[in-house]
Motif scaffolding. Structure first.
Motif, PDB file in Angstrom:
ATOM      1  N   LYS A  37       0.849  -1.197   0.000  1.00  0.00           N
ATOM      2  CA  LYS A  37       0.000   0.000   0.000  1.00  0.00           C
ATOM      3  C   LYS A  37       0.886   1.248   0.000  1.00  0.00           C
ATOM      4  O   LYS A  37       1.531   1.563   0.996  1.00  0.00           O
ATOM      5  CB  LYS A  37      -0.892  -0.003   1.244  1.00  0.00           C
ATOM      6  CG  LYS A  37      -1.641   1.273   1.497  1.00  0.00           C
ATOM      7  CD  LYS A  37      -2.846   1.367   0.633  1.00  0.00           C
ATOM      8  CE  LYS A  37      -3.687   2.567   1.119  1.00  0.00           C
ATOM      9  NZ  LYS A  37      -4.467   3.127   0.092  1.00  0.00           N
ATOM     10  N   PHE A  38       0.955   1.909  -1.145  1.00  0.00           N
ATOM     11  CA  PHE A  38       1.707   3.153  -1.266  1.00  0.00           C
ATOM     12  C   PHE A  38       0.755   4.335  -1.129  1.00  0.00           C
ATOM     13  O   PHE A  38      -0.404   4.260  -1.521  1.00  0.00           O
ATOM     14  CB  PHE A  38       2.400   3.246  -2.638  1.00  0.00           C
ATOM     15  CG  PHE A  38       3.667   2.466  -2.731  1.00  0.00           C
ATOM     16  CD1 PHE A  38       4.878   3.024  -2.335  1.00  0.00           C
ATOM     17  CD2 PHE A  38       3.660   1.163  -3.219  1.00  0.00           C
ATOM     18  CE1 PHE A  38       6.054   2.295  -2.423  1.00  0.00           C
ATOM     19  CE2 PHE A  38       4.833   0.433  -3.300  1.00  0.00           C
ATOM     20  CZ  PHE A  38       6.027   1.000  -2.909  1.00  0.00           C
ATOM     21  N   ARG A  39       1.274   5.413  -0.601  1.00  0.00           N
ATOM     22  CA  ARG A  39       0.561   6.680  -0.559  1.00  0.00           C
ATOM     23  C   ARG A  39       1.386   7.676  -1.373  1.00  0.00           C
ATOM     24  O   ARG A  39       2.600   7.605  -1.376  1.00  0.00           O
ATOM     25  CB  ARG A  39       0.432   7.182   0.866  1.00  0.00           C
ATOM     26  CG  ARG A  39      -0.367   6.255   1.748  1.00  0.00           C
ATOM     27  CD  ARG A  39      -0.711   6.924   3.054  1.00  0.00           C
ATOM     28  NE  ARG A  39      -1.291   6.107   4.080  1.00  0.00           N
ATOM     29  CZ  ARG A  39      -2.309   5.288   3.994  1.00  0.00           C
ATOM     30  NH1 ARG A  39      -2.907   5.128   2.864  1.00  0.00           N
ATOM     31  NH2 ARG A  39      -2.761   4.599   5.012  1.00  0.00           N
ATOM     32  N   ARG A  40       0.706   8.582  -2.030  1.00  0.00           N
ATOM     33  CA  ARG A  40       1.432   9.586  -2.811  1.00  0.00           C
ATOM     34  C   ARG A  40       1.457  10.902  -2.050  1.00  0.00           C
ATOM     35  O   ARG A  40       0.533  11.236  -1.327  1.00  0.00           O
ATOM     36  CB  ARG A  40       0.836   9.753  -4.195  1.00  0.00           C
ATOM     37  CG  ARG A  40      -0.602  10.163  -4.194  1.00  0.00           C
ATOM     38  CD  ARG A  40      -1.199  10.069  -5.591  1.00  0.00           C
ATOM     39  NE  ARG A  40      -2.638  10.208  -5.462  1.00  0.00           N
ATOM     40  CZ  ARG A  40      -3.386  10.970  -6.207  1.00  0.00           C
ATOM     41  NH1 ARG A  40      -2.851  11.629  -7.204  1.00  0.00           N
ATOM     42  NH2 ARG A  40      -4.666  11.065  -6.007  1.00  0.00           N
ATOM     43  N   GLN A  41       2.579  11.614  -2.224  1.00  0.00           N
ATOM     44  CA  GLN A  41       2.784  12.902  -1.568  1.00  0.00           C
ATOM     45  C   GLN A  41       2.490  12.794  -0.073  1.00  0.00           C
ATOM     46  O   GLN A  41       1.715  13.543   0.501  1.00  0.00           O
ATOM     47  CB  GLN A  41       1.921  13.983  -2.230  1.00  0.00           C
ATOM     48  CG  GLN A  41       2.209  14.189  -3.701  1.00  0.00           C
ATOM     49  CD  GLN A  41       3.643  14.613  -3.973  1.00  0.00           C
ATOM     50  OE1 GLN A  41       4.179  15.451  -3.273  1.00  0.00           O
ATOM     51  NE2 GLN A  41       4.261  14.025  -4.981  1.00  0.00           N
ATOM     52  N   LYS A  42       3.150  11.839   0.569  1.00  0.00           N
ATOM     53  CA  LYS A  42       2.945  11.585   1.996  1.00  0.00           C
ATOM     54  C   LYS A  42       3.848  12.489   2.835  1.00  0.00           C
ATOM     55  O   LYS A  42       5.056  12.541   2.615  1.00  0.00           O
ATOM     56  CB  LYS A  42       3.243  10.123   2.316  1.00  0.00           C
ATOM     57  CG  LYS A  42       3.051   9.817   3.782  1.00  0.00           C
ATOM     58  CD  LYS A  42       3.298   8.374   4.100  1.00  0.00           C
ATOM     59  CE  LYS A  42       3.179   8.195   5.607  1.00  0.00           C
ATOM     60  NZ  LYS A  42       3.212   6.841   6.006  1.00  0.00           N
ATOM     61  N   VAL A  43       3.255  13.170   3.791  1.00  0.00           N
ATOM     62  CA  VAL A  43       4.011  14.014   4.706  1.00  0.00           C
ATOM     63  C   VAL A  43       4.668  13.111   5.754  1.00  0.00           C
ATOM     64  O   VAL A  43       3.995  12.328   6.420  1.00  0.00           O
ATOM     65  CB  VAL A  43       3.105  15.056   5.385  1.00  0.00           C
ATOM     66  CG1 VAL A  43       3.886  15.865   6.417  1.00  0.00           C
ATOM     67  CG2 VAL A  43       2.465  15.980   4.349  1.00  0.00           C
ATOM     68  N   ILE A  44       5.987  13.222   5.851  1.00  0.00           N
ATOM     69  CA  ILE A  44       6.756  12.499   6.868  1.00  0.00           C
ATOM     70  C   ILE A  44       7.612  13.549   7.564  1.00  0.00           C
ATOM     71  O   ILE A  44       8.598  14.029   6.998  1.00  0.00           O
ATOM     72  CB  ILE A  44       7.639  11.395   6.253  1.00  0.00           C
ATOM     73  CG1 ILE A  44       6.794  10.403   5.457  1.00  0.00           C
ATOM     74  CG2 ILE A  44       8.435  10.675   7.351  1.00  0.00           C
ATOM     75  CD1 ILE A  44       7.601   9.381   4.675  1.00  0.00           C
ATOM     76  N   GLY A  45       7.211  13.916   8.748  1.00  0.00           N
ATOM     77  CA  GLY A  45       7.925  14.969   9.471  1.00  0.00           C
ATOM     78  C   GLY A  45       7.856  16.267   8.702  1.00  0.00           C
ATOM     79  O   GLY A  45       6.779  16.760   8.383  1.00  0.00           O
ATOM     80  N   GLN A  46       9.028  16.799   8.377  1.00  0.00           N
ATOM     81  CA  GLN A  46       9.111  18.076   7.673  1.00  0.00           C
ATOM     82  C   GLN A  46       9.207  17.921   6.154  1.00  0.00           C
ATOM     83  O   GLN A  46       9.408  18.903   5.443  1.00  0.00           O
ATOM     84  CB  GLN A  46      10.316  18.851   8.179  1.00  0.00           C
ATOM     85  CG  GLN A  46      11.627  18.116   7.962  1.00  0.00           C
ATOM     86  CD  GLN A  46      12.795  18.764   8.665  1.00  0.00           C
ATOM     87  OE1 GLN A  46      12.687  19.888   9.144  1.00  0.00           O
ATOM     88  NE2 GLN A  46      13.915  18.079   8.733  1.00  0.00           N
ATOM     89  N   TYR A  47       9.074  16.688   5.674  1.00  0.00           N
ATOM     90  CA  TYR A  47       9.247  16.425   4.248  1.00  0.00           C
ATOM     91  C   TYR A  47       7.985  15.822   3.635  1.00  0.00           C
ATOM     92  O   TYR A  47       7.149  15.254   4.329  1.00  0.00           O
ATOM     93  CB  TYR A  47      10.411  15.454   4.018  1.00  0.00           C
ATOM     94  CG  TYR A  47      11.735  16.027   4.449  1.00  0.00           C
ATOM     95  CD1 TYR A  47      12.381  16.989   3.678  1.00  0.00           C
ATOM     96  CD2 TYR A  47      12.330  15.633   5.638  1.00  0.00           C
ATOM     97  CE1 TYR A  47      13.590  17.533   4.072  1.00  0.00           C
ATOM     98  CE2 TYR A  47      13.544  16.172   6.036  1.00  0.00           C
ATOM     99  CZ  TYR A  47      14.170  17.115   5.257  1.00  0.00           C
ATOM    100  OH  TYR A  47      15.367  17.656   5.648  1.00  0.00           O
ATOM    101  N   ILE A  48       7.896  15.929   2.312  1.00  0.00           N
ATOM    102  CA  ILE A  48       6.833  15.276   1.558  1.00  0.00           C
ATOM    103  C   ILE A  48       7.505  14.259   0.642  1.00  0.00           C
ATOM    104  O   ILE A  48       8.307  14.621  -0.220  1.00  0.00           O
ATOM    105  CB  ILE A  48       6.018  16.273   0.709  1.00  0.00           C
ATOM    106  CG1 ILE A  48       5.366  17.325   1.599  1.00  0.00           C
ATOM    107  CG2 ILE A  48       4.961  15.527  -0.112  1.00  0.00           C
ATOM    108  CD1 ILE A  48       4.684  18.442   0.825  1.00  0.00           C
ATOM    109  N   ALA A  49       7.177  12.986   0.849  1.00  0.00           N
ATOM    110  CA  ALA A  49       7.719  11.918   0.011  1.00  0.00           C
ATOM    111  C   ALA A  49       6.827  11.769  -1.218  1.00  0.00           C
ATOM    112  O   ALA A  49       5.600  11.826  -1.107  1.00  0.00           O
ATOM    113  CB  ALA A  49       7.760  10.610   0.787  1.00  0.00           C
TER     114      ALA A  49
END
Length: 129
Positions: A37-49
């Motif tokens: 299960k992938f998510r797009r434009q996922k916020v992780i801390g101070q970054y967006i993956a």
């Protein structure tokens, strides 16, 4: 608490994906790829993956022409994500546009390795290496 501006920026990015991001998303979405299960434009801390999965913990970055190979900001971002247990894999826009099958094969190998990697163990309290 998450920065509301960062979350809003991620939402806007989901609506305006680049062609390479759209192509890879069509292969990754809805658990289609290797059952992950992938998510797009996922916020992780101070970054967006660009794309991220929680199990296994992996981040897929699609780098455009604005990314320098030795950009210290990318190195810092990768370090930050690694410290949170994510394995970061990067592909270029050109890779996705001209060799999507090869990108997906490489990603499948990376996922396989991530699934097989043992979880880190902590040493008992007071014990030193």
């Amino acid at each position: 608490m998450r920065d509301a501006r960062l979350t809003e920026f991620a939402r806007e990015n989901r609506k305006a994906m680049s062609e390479p991001e759209t192509r890879i998303w069509l292969a990754l979405r809805a658990g289609r790829f290797e059952g992950v299960k992938f998510r797009r434009q996922k916020v992780i801390g101070q970054y967006i993956a660009d794309f991220a999965a929680n199990e296994p913990r992996i981040v897929v970055e699609i780098d455009g022409h604005t990314h320098d190979v030795d950009d210290p900001r990318d190195a810092e971002r990768t370090r930050y994500l690694n410290e949170r247990g994510y394995h970061v894999v990067r592909f270029t826009n050109g890779d996705v546009m001209t060799n999507l099958e090869g990108v997906l094969q490489m990603l499948a190998m990376t996922l396989s390795e991530a699934r097989e990697a043992p979880l880190p163990t902590l040493s008992p309290e007071g014990e030193r290496a």
